[in-house]
Structure formats: structure tokens, C-alpha cells
Design an enzyme around this catalytic site. Sequence first.
Site, short mmCIF file in Angstrom:
data_model
loop_
_atom_site.label_atom_id
_atom_site.label_comp_id
_atom_site.label_asym_id
_atom_site.label_seq_id
_atom_site.Cartn_x
_atom_site.Cartn_y
_atom_site.Cartn_z
N SER A 140 34.58 41.34 44.03
CA SER A 140 36.09 41.61 44.02
C SER A 140 36.67 41.74 42.78
CB SER A 140 36.77 40.73 44.86
OG SER A 140 38.05 40.76 44.80
N TYR A 150 37.75 31.64 45.34
CA TYR A 150 37.46 32.94 45.86
C TYR A 150 36.96 33.81 44.53
CZ TYR A 150 37.38 37.57 47.85
OH TYR A 150 36.86 38.79 48.44
#
Length: 255
Positions: A140, A150
Site C-alpha cells: 500500500s 497497517y
Amino acid sequence: MTKTALITGASSGLGAEYARQLALRGFDLVLVARDREALEQHAAELHSRFGIAVEVLPADLLAPRQREKVERRIEADDRPPIDILVNNAGFGLPLDFARNDIEDEVRHLGLHVEVPMRLTHAALGPMLRRGRGRILNVASVAAFMPRSTYGACKRWLVEFSRWANAQYGPRGVTVTAVCPGFTHTSFHERMGLPPGDEGISDFLWLAAPDVVAESLRDAARGKGVSVPSLRYKVLTRVVRILPASVSARLGQRGR
């Protein structure tokens, strides 16, 4: 000879789009996800539309015995070899680490780091023996900015993929970290947010078919990192030179 791709998290979102685009290219598929019914439905659609062979492999990748089934399929000598591995399975958590359940965080870390590491390790042996193969690890743009655990998980995936690509690319096996920005899939809906409720400009949203197509092109070119779309290529370069306090505030945007 027909080639075969194995995709995790293949029942929806980017995983389902990887399956469609690789089927269009003539790849047979091995689809991995927890939901057998969704996998079988998707497999039937792909077989009917593209005429390719589709193997369904239901597995909870956080359950060791089920994950090991996937590893054995990747390593199998008596089955069609895996030419492309797409490590796509994942889920999101709220960004407030202090409030999150620590066991949820451990599972999050396992699925985003340990699982792709194990499956990549399983794939490398057979691929290196054949002298060819591609591994795509879906990361990401959060890897390039402070964004709770994350972003930290995805940063690990980027650095690991970049190193592995440099190490094994000369031997015919490329490893590519795919770093999309906000992409229209069911990922955010599974976190309880309806479409359009992210607080993110429409300009920053990407279409899943575009993300997958660009990442497959980058993998074919042997790139260690793929950042689909010009807007996110620019954004990731800008974020790297910002003070940590500023980039952390930017990282709080969206979910």
C-alpha cells in the site's frame, strides 16, 4: 504450455480482479480465500467466461494447518507449477492502536507479514529451480507514511520485496511490492464504512482494474516496487521529504 497463478484473498476486491485479468491472459488459476461458496461462484464464472481451469482452495491463512495446505500446493511437484503468486489477502483495523484489541493486531501482523513471507518462501524454491516466476505482494502507499500498524506492516512488505527482487531477479524470479492508494473495492466496506464515507477526495480514488493492470505490467518489467497511477507516484515522493509530524497527520486521512 498453460501457466498457473495462485491468488490469496481471491474472492473479492483486488484479488478477484487479479483473477479476472490473469484468466484473460490465459492463466489457469488457484483461488485461495476463506469463503468456499464465494470462491466456487467466482471460479465457475471465470471458467465459463475464459475457458481456463480453476482450482478452489478454501483456507484461513491464519490457521497454521490450513495455511500449510496452501504452502504444499505451491511446492507440489505433481501438480501444475505456480508461475505467479499473488499475496493479496488482508484486512484493516482502526488506526488507534492503543484502543485496538491486541489479539486483533497480532492477527493483522500475521496476515500482512508472516503469511506472505511463508508463501513467498514456499514459492521461491520451485521457481528458482525452474529459473522463472513472479511474486506480487500487495502492499500500500501507506508503506511510505506513518499510518499505525497497517503502514508498518506494508513497509516491511515493500522492503522485503525490494530486497528479494534484487536478490532473485537475476535468477529469473521477480518479486514486486504493489502499492496502491485508495481503491474502489469492498475492503473499506468490510471495515463498516459505506462507499463515499472515507473523507477522501474523488481525485485520489483508483479503479481496481487499473491498479491490477499497471502492477502486472510492472511485474513483467521486473520492478521491485509498483505504485499504480501518476498521482500516487508523485504523492509518495512528496511524503518522503515531509517532516514526520506532517506525514503522520496526512496518514490519519481515511480508513
